[in-house]
Scaffold this active site. Structure first.
Site, PDB file in Angstrom:
ATOM      1  N   HIS A  94      -7.705  -5.200  -0.923  1.00  0.00           N
ATOM      2  CA  HIS A  94      -6.541  -4.584  -0.322  1.00  0.00           C
ATOM      3  C   HIS A  94      -6.087  -5.454   0.859  1.00  0.00           C
ATOM      4  O   HIS A  94      -6.857  -6.244   1.396  1.00  0.00           O
ATOM      5  CB  HIS A  94      -6.934  -3.194   0.177  1.00  0.00           C
ATOM      6  CG  HIS A  94      -5.823  -2.196   0.207  1.00  0.00           C
ATOM      7  ND1 HIS A  94      -5.184  -1.744  -0.926  1.00  0.00           N
ATOM      8  CD2 HIS A  94      -5.229  -1.544   1.242  1.00  0.00           C
ATOM      9  CE1 HIS A  94      -4.273  -0.865  -0.595  1.00  0.00           C
ATOM     10  NE2 HIS A  94      -4.268  -0.728   0.713  1.00  0.00           N
ATOM     11  N   SER A 139       0.836  -1.200   0.000  1.00  0.00           N
ATOM     12  CA  SER A 139       0.000   0.000   0.000  1.00  0.00           C
ATOM     13  C   SER A 139       0.880   1.262   0.000  1.00  0.00           C
ATOM     14  O   SER A 139       1.639   1.469  -0.936  1.00  0.00           O
ATOM     15  CB  SER A 139      -0.971  -0.026   1.178  1.00  0.00           C
ATOM     16  OG  SER A 139      -1.988   0.942   1.024  1.00  0.00           O
ATOM     17  N   ASP A 145      -9.789  -4.444  -5.415  1.00  0.00           N
ATOM     18  CA  ASP A 145      -9.277  -3.516  -4.406  1.00  0.00           C
ATOM     19  C   ASP A 145     -10.133  -2.253  -4.404  1.00  0.00           C
ATOM     20  O   ASP A 145     -10.214  -1.539  -5.406  1.00  0.00           O
ATOM     21  CB  ASP A 145      -7.823  -3.170  -4.721  1.00  0.00           C
ATOM     22  CG  ASP A 145      -7.108  -2.478  -3.570  1.00  0.00           C
ATOM     23  OD1 ASP A 145      -7.737  -1.642  -2.882  1.00  0.00           O
ATOM     24  OD2 ASP A 145      -5.921  -2.752  -3.357  1.00  0.00           O
TER      25      ASP A 145
END
Length: 395
Positions: free
Chosen positions: A365, A257, A332
């Protein structure tokens, strides 16, 4: 038999699993805050559907044994459990598709015969099959007995935000390659011992020296401080890695991330004095970069700035970029997959080095928290990618 009898405890458990499975299967992308709710509720189920299936079957079996399934209403709950189990099977299927997708991405990025070009000693250490025992029986337990973690080593003067952990094999072999990892959290939160640990422990068990670093966060720090901290961690690994058995001539920058944002930026700006104030002469070059569900856009808007500063990895593309591995979930909702697709495509057009990019079916995610079918496939792909890159260097 009462038509209306309902086992409320069983209903509550089944309802929770059903809602979480629904969000895992079809995550909400907007509006806020439902996208955040969808992400949080679906995350665990999406990576551990088999564990959820165990719980669902156990609760249904217990309800049967206790005689709770004695009314049409109760059987309707059992029916919902059955539908949820079907949804969990679909999630499992999506997880199994990650491995062939990653294999195709490696073929595309490294060339069709890349495996035959791996040094024999490195090829022998690659896993031949997924670690099913860990995935099915102990997905939460990421630690390994053969790996030791040396925690909270200072690499800067910013207190606990300038601390790192070192993972190495307990036999303490010498000459291991290095991986320096940055956590996620949108630059607002996060810590060095949260994401990516199955990867860190796996590589450390294979002789790598893995470094996972905290860095300063918003609002006390901004873009320059984040990147400087990560580069400082890289410089620390080059200087002090040999004390822990590392050979820093092979050093991979990695992150998840926001950490993927940092890893990409560090890989694309080696030795740039603008991003390493106070240690301008330090060697911050890397052998390769690995980004997991990375963010590739601009940093938060800076009040008063006349123009957006070059804070996106896309602002620093050049032909000399190191080899790059990126994996992103096609579902995501935090960092849309389109950004990863566009960044890696742009990097391929410019870079002379391999770019491996995989879109993982059904992945959200933060898919790197536990031992899952999906993430263990990613771990194996990262290790294979690194083995191919290392095979180009003298043994």
């Amino acid at each position: 038999m009462s038509f209306g009898y309902l086992p409320y405890g069983y209903l509550a458990g089944v309802a929770i699993f059903a809602v979480c499975a629904a969000f895992a299967l079809a995550p909400v992308r907007r509006p806020r805050p439902w996208d955040a709710v969808s992400f949080r509720l679906g995350l665990v189920i999406n990576e551990m559907p088999v564990f959820a299936l165990y719980c669902l079957l156990a609760s249904t079996g217990l309800a049967w044994a206790q005689g709770d399934l004695r009314s049409p209403a109760a059987w309707s709950v059992a029916g919902l459990a059955g539908l949820t189990a079907v949804g969990l099977a679909v999630i499992v299927r999506r997880g199994t598709r990650a491995r062939p997708v990653l294999e195709r991405a490696l073929d595309e990025g490294l060339g069709a015969n890349w495996r035959s070009a791996i040094r024999a000693d490195l090829a022998a250490g690659l896993r031949r099959r997924p670690p099913y025992a860990r995935i099915l029986l102990r997905p939460f337990l990421v630690r390994r007995r053969d790996v030791e973690r040396i925690a909270d080593i200072a690499y800067g003067d910013a207190g606990k935000r300038n601390r790192l952990d070192v993972y190495r094999h307990r036999s303490r072999p010498a000459g291991g390659p290095v991986l320096v990892y940055a956590h996620g959290g949108g630059y607002n939160s996060g810590r060095k011992d949260r994401e990516g640990r199955p990867l860190l422990y796996r590589l450390a068990s294979r002789g790598w020296v893995c470094v996972s670093a905290n860095y300063r966060l918003r609002p006390q720090a901004g873009f320059d401080e984040h990147l400087a901290d990560f580069k400082k961690a890289i410089a620390w690994a080059r200087e002090h890695g040999p004390e822990y058995g590392a050979d820093p001539t092979v050093l991979v920058a990695a992150g998840s991330s926001a950490g993927g944002h940092l890893a990409a930026l560090a890989a694309l700006t080696p030795g740039d004095p603008a991003f390493q104030p106070g240690f301008e002469d330090a060697d911050t070059s890397v052998t390769a970069a690995v980004s997991l569900y990375g963010y590739y856009g601009r940093y938060y808007a800076q009040p008063g700035a006349e123009a957006d500063p070059p804070t996106s990895p896309a602002d620093h593309l050049h032909a000399g970029a190191p080899p790059f591995f990126a994996a992103h979930g096609d579902r995501d909702t935090v960092v849309p997959v389109e950004s990863a697709r566009e960044f890696t495509a742009a990097l391929r057009r410019v870079s002379a080095e391999p770019v491996v990019y995989a879109e993982l079916p059904g992945a959200q995610h933060a898919f790197d928290i536990v031992h899952s079918l999906r993430f263990e496939a990613v771990v194996d792909a990262v290790e294979a990618f690194a083995a191919r890159i290392r095979s180009r260097e003298p043994a």
